[in-house]
Motif scaffolding. Structure first.
Motif, PDB file in Angstrom:
ATOM      1  N   GLY A 164       0.812  -1.220   0.000  1.00 34.69           N
ATOM      2  CA  GLY A 164       0.000   0.000   0.000  1.00 34.69           C
ATOM      3  C   GLY A 164       0.843   1.267   0.000  1.00 34.69           C
ATOM      4  N   HIS A 165       1.873   1.312   0.842  1.00 37.94           N
ATOM      5  CA  HIS A 165       2.733   2.498   0.912  1.00 37.94           C
ATOM      6  C   HIS A 165       3.530   2.675  -0.383  1.00 37.94           C
ATOM      7  CE1 HIS A 165       2.373   2.291   5.493  1.00 37.94           C
ATOM      8  NE2 HIS A 165       1.834   3.426   5.106  1.00 37.94           N
ATOM      9  N   LYS A 166       3.946   1.566  -0.987  1.00 36.82           N
ATOM     10  CA  LYS A 166       4.700   1.640  -2.236  1.00 36.82           C
ATOM     11  C   LYS A 166       3.832   2.233  -3.347  1.00 36.82           C
ATOM     12  CE  LYS A 166       7.657  -1.125  -5.264  1.00 36.82           C
ATOM     13  NZ  LYS A 166       8.756  -0.167  -5.289  1.00 36.82           N
ATOM     14  N   VAL A 167       2.598   1.761  -3.453  1.00 37.36           N
ATOM     15  CA  VAL A 167       1.673   2.277  -4.470  1.00 37.36           C
ATOM     16  C   VAL A 167       1.368   3.751  -4.207  1.00 37.36           C
ATOM     17  CG1 VAL A 167      -0.688   2.110  -5.358  1.00 37.36           C
ATOM     18  CG2 VAL A 167       0.649   0.033  -4.989  1.00 37.36           C
ATOM     19  N   GLN A 168       1.109   4.087  -2.950  1.00 39.10           N
ATOM     20  CA  GLN A 168       0.835   5.480  -2.591  1.00 39.10           C
ATOM     21  C   GLN A 168       2.023   6.375  -2.963  1.00 39.10           C
ATOM     22  OE1 GLN A 168       0.586   6.224   1.632  1.00 39.10           O
ATOM     23  NE2 GLN A 168      -0.417   8.198   1.381  1.00 39.10           N
ATOM     24  N   GLY A 169       3.224   5.887  -2.690  1.00 30.28           N
ATOM     25  CA  GLY A 169       4.425   6.655  -3.006  1.00 30.28           C
ATOM     26  C   GLY A 169       4.594   6.864  -4.494  1.00 30.28           C
ATOM     27  N   GLU A 170       4.315   5.835  -5.278  1.00 35.31           N
ATOM     28  CA  GLU A 170       4.444   5.957  -6.736  1.00 35.31           C
ATOM     29  C   GLU A 170       3.437   6.961  -7.284  1.00 35.31           C
ATOM     30  OE1 GLU A 170       4.020   1.885  -7.893  1.00 35.31           O
ATOM     31  OE2 GLU A 170       6.142   1.403  -7.526  1.00 35.31           O
ATOM     32  N   VAL A 171       2.206   6.944  -6.755  1.00 32.30           N
ATOM     33  CA  VAL A 171       1.181   7.916  -7.187  1.00 32.30           C
ATOM     34  C   VAL A 171       1.619   9.334  -6.831  1.00 32.30           C
ATOM     35  CG1 VAL A 171      -1.177   8.723  -6.775  1.00 32.30           C
ATOM     36  CG2 VAL A 171      -0.740   6.271  -7.096  1.00 32.30           C
ATOM     37  N   GLN A 172       2.108   9.522  -5.599  1.00 32.57           N
ATOM     38  CA  GLN A 172       2.556  10.859  -5.180  1.00 32.57           C
ATOM     39  C   GLN A 172       3.706  11.357  -6.055  1.00 32.57           C
ATOM     40  OE1 GLN A 172       3.266   9.765  -1.031  1.00 32.57           O
ATOM     41  NE2 GLN A 172       1.745  11.255  -0.358  1.00 32.57           N
ATOM     42  N   GLN A 173       4.618  10.464  -6.393  1.00 31.92           N
ATOM     43  CA  GLN A 173       5.732  10.859  -7.261  1.00 31.92           C
ATOM     44  C   GLN A 173       5.239  11.303  -8.630  1.00 31.92           C
ATOM     45  OE1 GLN A 173       9.204   8.107  -7.370  1.00 31.92           O
ATOM     46  NE2 GLN A 173       8.220   7.129  -5.642  1.00 31.92           N
ATOM     47  N   ASN A 174       4.318  10.533  -9.199  1.00 33.72           N
ATOM     48  CA  ASN A 174       3.806  10.866 -10.533  1.00 33.72           C
ATOM     49  C   ASN A 174       3.025  12.172 -10.527  1.00 33.72           C
ATOM     50  OD1 ASN A 174       4.890   8.590 -11.784  1.00 33.72           O
ATOM     51  ND2 ASN A 174       3.121   7.321 -11.294  1.00 33.72           N
ATOM     52  N   VAL A 175       2.139  12.337  -9.544  1.00 31.82           N
ATOM     53  CA  VAL A 175       1.348  13.568  -9.456  1.00 31.82           C
ATOM     54  C   VAL A 175       2.271  14.756  -9.194  1.00 31.82           C
ATOM     55  CG1 VAL A 175      -0.404  14.807  -8.120  1.00 31.82           C
ATOM     56  CG2 VAL A 175      -0.764  12.397  -8.709  1.00 31.82           C
ATOM     57  N   GLY A 176       3.225  14.579  -8.274  1.00 29.76           N
ATOM     58  CA  GLY A 176       4.171  15.653  -7.972  1.00 29.76           C
ATOM     59  C   GLY A 176       4.991  16.045  -9.178  1.00 29.76           C
ATOM     60  N   SER A 177       5.419  15.046  -9.944  1.00 30.02           N
ATOM     61  CA  SER A 177       6.224  15.314 -11.136  1.00 30.02           C
ATOM     62  C   SER A 177       5.404  16.046 -12.199  1.00 30.02           C
ATOM     63  CB  SER A 177       6.755  13.987 -11.693  1.00 30.02           C
ATOM     64  OG  SER A 177       7.487  14.202 -12.879  1.00 30.02           O
ATOM     65  N   LEU A 178       4.159  15.609 -12.409  1.00 28.86           N
ATOM     66  CA  LEU A 178       3.296  16.213 -13.431  1.00 28.86           C
ATOM     67  C   LEU A 178       2.898  17.644 -13.081  1.00 28.86           C
ATOM     68  CD1 LEU A 178       0.972  13.180 -14.265  1.00 28.86           C
ATOM     69  CD2 LEU A 178       2.621  14.261 -15.812  1.00 28.86           C
ATOM     70  N   THR A 179       2.716  17.906 -11.781  1.00 31.21           N
ATOM     71  CA  THR A 179       2.258  19.237 -11.352  1.00 31.21           C
ATOM     72  C   THR A 179       3.414  20.149 -10.938  1.00 31.21           C
ATOM     73  OG1 THR A 179       1.966  18.483  -9.054  1.00 31.21           O
ATOM     74  CG2 THR A 179       0.065  18.313 -10.537  1.00 31.21           C
ATOM     75  N   GLY A 180       4.638  19.607 -10.934  1.00 31.31           N
ATOM     76  CA  GLY A 180       5.790  20.406 -10.513  1.00 31.31           C
ATOM     77  C   GLY A 180       5.874  20.575  -9.012  1.00 31.31           C
ATOM     78  N   ASN A 181       5.135  19.748  -8.268  1.00 28.03           N
ATOM     79  CA  ASN A 181       5.133  19.823  -6.804  1.00 28.03           C
ATOM     80  C   ASN A 181       6.245  18.912  -6.278  1.00 28.03           C
ATOM     81  OD1 ASN A 181       4.613  19.597  -4.039  1.00 28.03           O
ATOM     82  ND2 ASN A 181       2.406  19.708  -4.296  1.00 28.03           N
ATOM     83  N   THR A 182       7.430  19.492  -6.131  1.00 25.93           N
ATOM     84  CA  THR A 182       8.587  18.681  -5.733  1.00 25.93           C
ATOM     85  C   THR A 182       8.472  18.153  -4.311  1.00 25.93           C
ATOM     86  OG1 THR A 182       9.728  20.740  -5.199  1.00 25.93           O
ATOM     87  CG2 THR A 182      10.222  19.748  -7.334  1.00 25.93           C
ATOM     88  N   SER A 183       7.728  18.876  -3.459  1.00 29.11           N
ATOM     89  CA  SER A 183       7.542  18.418  -2.082  1.00 29.11           C
ATOM     90  C   SER A 183       6.715  17.130  -2.060  1.00 29.11           C
ATOM     91  CB  SER A 183       6.845  19.515  -1.275  1.00 29.11           C
ATOM     92  OG  SER A 183       6.704  19.122   0.061  1.00 29.11           O
ATOM     93  N   MET A 184       5.643  17.090  -2.877  1.00 25.85           N
ATOM     94  CA  MET A 184       4.829  15.879  -2.975  1.00 25.85           C
ATOM     95  C   MET A 184       5.638  14.734  -3.577  1.00 25.85           C
ATOM     96  SD  MET A 184       1.258  15.102  -5.017  1.00 25.85           S
ATOM     97  CE  MET A 184       0.200  15.969  -3.855  1.00 25.85           C
ATOM     98  N   GLU A 185       6.456  15.082  -4.559  1.00 28.90           N
ATOM     99  CA  GLU A 185       7.293  14.070  -5.202  1.00 28.90           C
ATOM    100  C   GLU A 185       8.268  13.465  -4.179  1.00 28.90           C
ATOM    101  OE1 GLU A 185       9.965  13.580  -9.279  1.00 28.90           O
ATOM    102  OE2 GLU A 185       9.161  15.542  -8.734  1.00 28.90           O
ATOM    103  N   ALA A 186       8.840  14.325  -3.331  1.00 29.60           N
ATOM    104  CA  ALA A 186       9.769  13.851  -2.296  1.00 29.60           C
ATOM    105  C   ALA A 186       9.051  12.955  -1.294  1.00 29.60           C
ATOM    106  CB  ALA A 186      10.403  15.039  -1.576  1.00 29.60           C
TER     107      ALA A 186
END
Length: 201
Positions: A164-186
């Motif tokens: 669950g945490h791995k999937v959540q992390g991958e989603v946050q990375q993708n959304v952060g990368s697409l929106t330029g939100n580096t904090s979410m990506e981190a």
């Protein structure tokens, strides 16, 4: 020594000390009992100190990162802003790992606790059977069985949470990368790392 290695060592020493104390008290060896009690007390104190230090460092890196990001953004210093994101991510990871391993119910602690209880139960069972004490033998067998069952359940739960945490992390990375939100990506990287750790422990 890393904080994780130190925590595992301290926890192991705490359980070993407790085992020595219990065995010493059981067989009437006061020196062994006292030595075990001292080893356990020292390990528990070291764990408390290490936990407080790691938590403080994690909060410090997170706060430092947020300041660097704000100053970098206001002054147009992209290098400082990037360092800020890196420090914030470092603080997040420290806090995630500390929460995961440092709490009384952390997986590393839980695994050692179950292993200790299984070993102690087996030892009590063997001693009870050897000296003909059926109550001690039965109590030891029950302690071992409960610890083994608890470890099986914990392994299944941890694996599920890790996925669950791995999937959540991958989603946050993708959304952060697409929106330029580096904090979410981190945070996504931190959650993915947490998931990987949970699945391997």
């Amino acid at each position: 020594m890393s904080n994780i290695s130190e925590k595992v060592t301290n926890t192991a020493n705490s359980y070993i000390g407790g085992a020595k104390q219990t065995i010493g008290e059981t067989i009437g060896n006061t020196n062994l009992a006292a030595s075990g009690a001292q080893q356990k007390a020292q390990a528990d104190a070291a764990t408390k100190a290490a936990t407080a230090k790691a938590h403080t460092e994690g909060l410090g890196h997170k706060a430092q990162g947020e300041v660097q990001q704000n100053v970098g953004s206001l002054t147009g210093n992209t290098s400082m802003e990037a360092r800020g994101h890196a420090n914030e991510a470092r603080g997040d990871i420290q806090l995630v790992v500390e929460t995961f391993l440092g709490s009384p119910l952390g997986i590393g602690q839980l695994r050692l606790s179950n292993t200790y209880n299984s070993a102690m139960g087996g030892a009590k069972q063997t001693i009870g059977e050897t000296i003909g004490n059926t109550n001690l033998a039965a109590s030891g067998a029950q302690q071992k069985a409960q610890a083994d069952a608890a470890q099986k359940a914990a392994d299944a739960k941890t694996h599920s949470e890790g996925v669950g945490h791995k999937v959540q992390g991958e989603v946050q990375q993708n959304v952060g990368s697409l929106t330029g939100n580096t904090s979410m990506e981190a945070r996504g990287h931190a959650n993915e790392a947490r998931g990987d750790l949970e699945r391997k422990v």
